[in-house]
Design an enzyme around this catalytic site. Structure first.
Site, PDB file in Angstrom:
ATOM      1  CG  ASP A 249     -17.319  -2.766 -14.469  1.00 29.98           C
ATOM      2  OD1 ASP A 249     -16.324  -2.161 -14.917  1.00 29.98           O
ATOM      3  OD2 ASP A 249     -17.559  -3.957 -14.746  1.00 29.98           O
ATOM      4  N   GLY A 250     -15.307  -0.679 -12.297  1.00 29.42           N
ATOM      5  CA  GLY A 250     -14.244   0.285 -12.523  1.00 29.42           C
ATOM      6  C   GLY A 250     -13.975   0.553 -13.989  1.00 29.42           C
TER       7      GLY A 250
ATOM      8  CG  ASP B 264      -5.282  -2.455  -4.588  1.00 28.90           C
ATOM      9  OD1 ASP B 264      -4.644  -3.478  -4.881  1.00 28.90           O
ATOM     10  OD2 ASP B 264      -5.648  -2.189  -3.425  1.00 28.90           O
TER      11      ASP B 264
ATOM     12  CG  HIS C  36      -2.025  -1.047   1.077  1.00 30.68           C
ATOM     13  ND1 HIS C  36      -2.470  -1.786   2.152  1.00 30.68           N
ATOM     14  CD2 HIS C  36      -2.722  -1.493   0.001  1.00 30.68           C
ATOM     15  CE1 HIS C  36      -3.422  -2.630   1.741  1.00 30.68           C
ATOM     16  NE2 HIS C  36      -3.580  -2.468   0.441  1.00 30.68           N
TER      17      HIS C  36
ATOM     18  CD  GLU D   6     -14.092  -3.537  -4.652  1.00 31.31           C
ATOM     19  OE1 GLU D   6     -14.603  -4.617  -5.043  1.00 31.31           O
ATOM     20  OE2 GLU D   6     -12.863  -3.280  -4.727  1.00 31.31           O
TER      21      GLU D   6
ATOM     22  N   PRO E 105     -13.202 -11.599 -13.037  1.00 29.50           N
ATOM     23  CG  PRO E 105     -14.748 -11.399 -11.305  1.00 29.50           C
ATOM     24  CD  PRO E 105     -13.652 -12.285 -11.798  1.00 29.50           C
TER      25      PRO E 105
END
Length: 289
Positions: free
Chosen positions: A140-141, A158, A64, A108, A165
């Site tokens: 949905d990104g 990330d 991170h 997300e 998916p």
């Protein structure tokens, strides 16, 4: 004391990684994926999605910190930041340590993962949910970056690995849509696996970057959970100077931000772009198309 259970990860063909389990804390299947959380004597809490390790409380700080602080401090003036994925909210927690960020939007796909992480990983993500700059979008990104009219200085992907998916987040179309919603001179960073075992993933991503962005590269970090050596982070920007930001400039920006880290330093930041030859060769292959 161990329960006698083990959880097996088989992400890499020909290799199995087995985690001893002291206790199963949670196990369920959401609309999008199988999820299990268990205690390991070395890594603490371990989250697996579809049998693949995502995060542990022992070493999450490395991933991170390096994914968040490297692009934000290289940019130097990021105010609008986008995270695609990152349901454990560890990335958001690191990014929001930068006082100059006006808004951090996290997209997300699975709200169950966010709620689960809020409950079970509060030791590192609790500050996120009280920060008024945190903008959580359950969507949905890939669709978000294709349709949004907003623009971002830094985009961090990330994601899970390029299967199921998560596969759409490694496509040329997705990277082109990210480019569309970056501000001039903005930067994209991505999770690009362990090159020793997933070389093709890095080559393909850099190839896509190079067809869209003026600068296509990668940097590395050593993360114990991700078996196989260096972890690679993809890097793409139209400003080739960003990844060459001098250490003294990074140090000035880091000191001004005023927070502590456990892995990241300005010197580590600069050194992360000095790639071992086999990784540099993979990046060069991607750049050649």
């Amino acid at each position: 004391m161990s329960s006698g259970l083990t959880f097996k990860e088989t992400l890499y063909p020909g290799v199995e990684v087995n985690y001893a389990c002291d206790s199963v804390l949670y196990q369920d299947r959401s609309e999008h994926q199988d999820l299990v959380l268990f205690e390991n004597p070395v890594f603490g809490k371990v989250l697996m999605l579809d049998g693949i390790t995502q995060v542990t409380t022992a070493d999450e700080f490395i991933y991170h910190e390096m994914m968040a602080h490297v692009p934000i401090l290289a940019h130097g003036a990021a105010r609008e930041v986008l995270i695609v994925g990152g349901g454990d909210c560890g990335m958001a927690e690191e990014a929001l340590k930068h006082p100059g960020i006006a808004r951090l939007t996290q997209v997300e796909i699975d709200d169950a993962v966010v709620e689960f992480s809020r409950t079970n990983f509060s030791e590192f993500n609790a500050p996120v949910f009280d920060d008024p700059r945190f903008d959580l979008v359950i969507a949905d990104g890939a669709r978000f970056v294709a349709e949004t009219d907003r623009r971002f200085d830094v985009v961090m992907v990330d994601s899970t690995d390029p299967m199921g998916p998560g596969a759409v987040l490694f496509t040329q179309e997705f990277y082109r849509n990210v480019h569309r919603c970056l501000t001039p001179g903005g930067v994209l960073v991505t999770q690009n696996g362990v090159p020793f075992l997933q070389r093709a993933e890095l080559v393909t991503s850099v190839r896509h970057f190079a067809s869209i962005y003026k600068d296509a590269a990668a940097y590395v970090a050593a993360i114990p959970t991700y078996f196989g050596g260096h972890m690679a982070f993809g890097w793409a920007s139209d400003n080739a100077d960003l990844r060459k930001t001098p250490v003294d400039v990074l140090t000035e920006r880091f000191d001004a931000a005023g927070f502590d880290t456990r892995y990241y330093t300005p010197e580590v930041h600069a050194a992360a772009f000095a790639l071992p030859r086999f990784i540099r060769d993979a990046v060069d292959e991607g750049r050649k198309g």
